[in-house]
Design an enzyme around this catalytic site. Structure first.
Site, PDB file in Angstrom:
ATOM      1  N   ASP A  40       0.843  -1.198   0.000  1.00 13.69           N
ATOM      2  CA  ASP A  40       0.000   0.000   0.000  1.00 13.69           C
ATOM      3  C   ASP A  40       0.881   1.253   0.000  1.00 13.69           C
ATOM      4  O   ASP A  40       0.566   2.247  -0.642  1.00 13.69           O
ATOM      5  CB  ASP A  40      -0.889   0.054   1.261  1.00 13.69           C
ATOM      6  N   GLU A  55      -5.741 -11.935  -3.772  1.00 16.07           N
ATOM      7  CA  GLU A  55      -5.297 -12.939  -2.792  1.00 16.07           C
ATOM      8  C   GLU A  55      -6.206 -14.167  -2.724  1.00 16.07           C
ATOM      9  O   GLU A  55      -5.889 -15.127  -2.020  1.00 16.07           O
ATOM     10  CB  GLU A  55      -5.213 -12.286  -1.406  1.00 16.07           C
ATOM     11  N   LYS A 103     -10.569 -10.982  -5.879  1.00 17.61           N
ATOM     12  CA  LYS A 103     -10.762 -10.082  -4.739  1.00 17.61           C
ATOM     13  C   LYS A 103     -10.631  -8.607  -5.136  1.00 17.61           C
ATOM     14  O   LYS A 103     -11.403  -7.768  -4.719  1.00 17.61           O
ATOM     15  CB  LYS A 103      -9.722 -10.413  -3.665  1.00 17.61           C
TER      16      LYS A 103
HETATM   17  C1  BGC Z   1      -5.292  -6.592   0.469  1.00 16.48           C
HETATM   18  C2  BGC Z   1      -3.833  -6.275   0.250  1.00 16.48           C
HETATM   19  C3  BGC Z   1      -3.473  -5.074   1.081  1.00 16.48           C
HETATM   20  C4  BGC Z   1      -3.823  -5.298   2.536  1.00 16.48           C
HETATM   21  C5  BGC Z   1      -3.585  -4.075   3.385  1.00 16.48           C
HETATM   22  C6  BGC Z   1      -5.534  -6.819   1.945  1.00 16.48           C
HETATM   23  O1  BGC Z   1      -6.883  -7.047   2.175  1.00 16.48           O
HETATM   24  O2  BGC Z   1      -5.661  -7.721  -0.258  1.00 16.48           O
HETATM   25  O3  BGC Z   1      -3.596  -6.015  -1.109  1.00 16.48           O
HETATM   26  O4  BGC Z   1      -2.125  -4.813   0.966  1.00 16.48           O
HETATM   27  O5  BGC Z   1      -5.178  -5.637   2.648  1.00 16.48           O
HETATM   28  O6  BGC Z   1      -4.332  -2.996   2.937  1.00 16.48           O
END
Ligand code: BGC
Length: 724
Positions: A319, A460, A571
């Site tokens: 992020d 994910e 997702k």
């Molecule tokens: C997302 C990731 C993200 C993380 C923190 C997860 O739910 O799939 O891409 O880095 O949350 O925001």
């Protein structure tokens, strides 16, 4: 409509977790959740410290919450008044985004409590609160105020060996369980009324009891100041805390604080005309990202949930580089630099992680804590049916993280023209990341093609896949960046030679040159890029169908048994994120085809998703959709959007990635900002809802103002003006 503030009427304890985040005051050093002053832990008050972590027993490591030194609770004629515990007549609280000031007003009947508070931007160790009690009858007011050690923790406790001290300044100090970091807080008050003061301490903290007889209509004003220091900041935190009594008064501190915020807005504010809701959402969004920026530190990054608490273990994810970084690098390069210095300084952690997995080079932590330590556990989700932890592979397989860091390092250099970050360790990071991919690659002996097998992309829900298009593209960019370093240092060959020697890199360089160009490009079908090998063979069904298969609303969609795993439902933006990050690689027709295919198949289960879709939607003129996604992204921390649960794990908090995403949609999407050789260019795509968009951009030593507007005749005009 006031586009600079947001307030709500009424108090609902069921909303306390959410309100704590949306009314957050923060200054990069700490986050003060928006709970009422009198709150006990059931209303989730917290002062979350940036970069201070602890682990209690075998629970998750998470950031430490300091004792709460702005605690204040009012009694009138022997009866205590506290939101959540006592009925009240009316309540209102709000946040002024322009100056980062929280306020609340609660009418308890016989008394009204009003407060205004902030986490000082220029004095990052300081919290200040003007607490006022208005009596509606004659009687006696007692204000109990001080330092509450009754700390709300998700995986605590983290503080031990408390020592509480009374005096003109109240102090509390304790040490963290794992590393013995000393955390000290102090509280000092100034008041405009006579009161008899007693001090008490118990297992919940150290407090002043201010007794004051009052007449109907009388207003008591108490200015409360709190300081927070840890042994990571200074040699003697307690001594520094004691200095709180030398501060100038509340008004002067507030003026100084407001001036600092004005400076932040001058550098970063995007002004919108045409839609007040949107203007407010953008102010909220920019506030929430700006307030967690590590302006006080040369090397620090921002957790995925900012400083709104301990969710996501206070960890630093991709992020930071892909979602927060763009706003900072275009507006406040010093902050962007600090984010990247954090990665440079945590290189040893990344080298260690790669080695632990049997690889060479730098494999950065998926959830990075201090020193680059991996905060991501093997079991990141809890199954809602069995209540057992589910093995997830984010830490092992989400290898794009190292390339994401390289992506930002290169952007920093290209946008700021500042090479020093590369000289001061950035180049080494790039080489070590490229080396990691070299050792992680699977080469085909027959064709020489290079696959990356057993990975997880941004989506994910599909774990352990091969040739994730996004990951492979990022790796190619990383390798290209490594090989491009010689060009960047063409005028200083000694620098590269020294580095190559230091890292014993000659052989790897040759291998990287061979690998580049052979990294497997994704398969396509009618211009639609296959997200990973075999994705098109998965069940193609609708989001509704998959949602309909859930037995529990909190069920996790990914992992071995998740409802999405065997389907094409994803997702979050994955292929689309690649299109957004590498616009030059793809034609408009490619973007159109992929957008149309993937959007309906995307759950947007992560708050990181919508902005990538919005950015690409701007490019292909899907402006209605871009607008909806923009509003969703920008207003997330007003409406309290985003998922609150992953399985049984609470993941609420603020959403800096969406906040950064909102800036990206407005600046890079609607205005179409691109930097060409250090000079901004714009290619506007204004949605019909917007009349005008104006914002500053910093590039190197220069500052520009971008102005995009729609004329009476419906045409779009723009200007890029260099500021003197
Ligand atoms: C997302 C990731 C993200 C993380 C923190 C997860 O739910 O799939 O891409 O880095 O949350 O925001």
């Amino acid at each position: 409509m006031d586009t600079w503030s947001y307030s709500i009427l009424g108090f609902d304890p069921a909303r306390a977790a959410l309100d704590g985040s949306r009314f957050l005051c923060a200054n990069g050093y700490m986050g003060l959740r928006g709970a009422p002053e009198e709150a006990g832990r059931e209303l989730y008050p917290a002062v979350t410290l940036a970069g201070v972590y602890d682990q209690y027993r075998d629970k998750w490591r998470e950031p430490v919450n300091a004792p709460h030194a702005l605690f204040a609770r009012t009694s009138f004629n022997g009866k205590e008044y506290a939101l959540g515990a006592e009925p009240h007549e009316a309540h209102r609280c709000g946040l002024d985004y322009r100056h980062g000031v929280y306020c609340r007003e609660t009418d308890f009947g016989p008394v009204t409590v009003r407060s205004e508070r902030f986490a000082s931007l220029p004095l990052c160790h300081l919290l200040a609160d003007r607490y006022q009690v208005t009596a509606h009858e004659d009687g006696e007011v007692v204000i109990r105020c001080g330092i509450s050690t009754d700390i709300w923790d998700i995986n605590g406790p983290h503080l031990f060996d408390f020592r509480l001290d009374e005096g003109e300044v109240l102090t509390a100090r304790a040490v963290t369980g794992q590393k013995g970091i000393l955390v000290a807080v102090s509280q000092y008050v100034q008041r405009d009324f006579d009161a008899e003061e007693r001090q008490v301490q118990d297992e919940t903290g150290v407090f002043r009891l201010l007794h004051c007889p009052v007449k109907k209509g009388q207003i008591l004003t108490l200015d409360i100041f709190a300081a927070v220091y840890t042994s990571l900041d200074v040699l003697d935190p307690l001594e520094r805390c004691a200095e709180v009594r030398h501060l100038t008064g509340y008004e002067a501190l507030k003026t100084q604080h407001a001036a600092a915020w004005e400076g932040v807005w001058r550098r970063s504010e995007i002004q919108i005309e045409g839609d007040d809701e949107a203007a407010r959402a953008l102010h909220a969004s920019q506030y929430h990202l700006n307030c967690v920026a590590p302006r006080h530190a040369l090397s620090m990054s921002i957790p995925a949930r900012g400083l709104s608490g301990q969710t996501y273990k206070g960890a630093i994810f991709w992020d930071s580089e892909i979602f927060f970084f763009p706003m900072f690098v275009h507006t406040q390069p010093g902050v962007a630099r600090s984010l990247l210095r954090y990665r440079i300084e945590t290189l040893p952690g990344a080298l260690k992680k790669a080695a632990e997995y049997g690889y060479r080079g730098a494999f950065y932590a998926w959830e990075s804590q201090e020193g680059g330590e991996e905060g991501c556990t093997n079991f990141n989700v809890v199954d809602v049916f069995t209540h057992r932890p589910v093995r997830t592979y984010f830490r092992d397989k989400q290898i794009h993280i190292s390339a994401d860091i390289v992506y930002a390092l290169r952007q920093y250099y290209e946008i700021t023209g500042d090479r020093t970050l590369l000289e001061e360790g950035g180049a080494e990071v790039i080489l070590q990341c490229a080396r990691f991919y070299l050792s992680r690659a699977n080469a085909h002996l027959d064709t020489g093609d290079v696959d990356f097998a057993d990975v997880i992309g941004p989506d994910e829900y599909h774990e352990r896949v091969t040739n994730n298009a996004f990951t492979n593209r990022m790796i190619r960019h990383c390798v290209e960046s490594a090989l491009g370093l010689k060009q960047i240092f063409a005028d200083d060959p000694g620098m590269m030679d020294g580095l190559m020697k230091k890292l014993d890199y000659e052989k790897d360089w040759a291998l990287l040159s061979r690998m580049y160009g052979r990294i497997r490009a994704p398969q396509t079908r009618d211009s639609v890029i296959e997200q990973f090998d075999g994705y098109f063979r998965l069940e193609d069904c609708s989001l509704q169908t998959v949602r309909g298969r859930l037995c529990d609303p909190k069920e996790y969609w990914g992992g071995d048994h998740g409802v999405a795993g065997t389907t094409e439902i994803i997702k979050q933006a994955d292929v689309i994120a690649m299109l957004a990050l590498f616009p030059e690689d793809f034609s408009d027709a490619d973007v159109r085809a992929n957008w149309a295919y993937y959007e309906p198949r995307t759950e947007h289960g992560s708050s990181l998703s919508a902005c990538m879709y919005a950015l690409t939607a701007c490019r292909i003129g899907r402006l209605e959709e871009a607008w909806q996604l923009f509003m969703k992204t920008a207003s997330i921390d007003i409406v309290g959007g985003g998922k609150q649960w992953a399985g049984e794990i609470y993941i609420g908090g603020t959403h800096p990635a969406s906040n950064g995403g909102a800036w990206m949609i407005a600046a890079l999407g609607f205005a179409g900002l691109r930097m060409r050789s250090g000079v901004p260019e714009v290619h506007p795509r204004l949605p019909r809802q917007l009349k005008r968009l104006t914002f500053p951009v910093t590039a190197g030593e220069k500052r520009y103002v971008i102005d995009v507007r729609r004329t009476e005749s419906g045409e779009t005009e723009y200007s890029v003006t260099e500021m003197g």
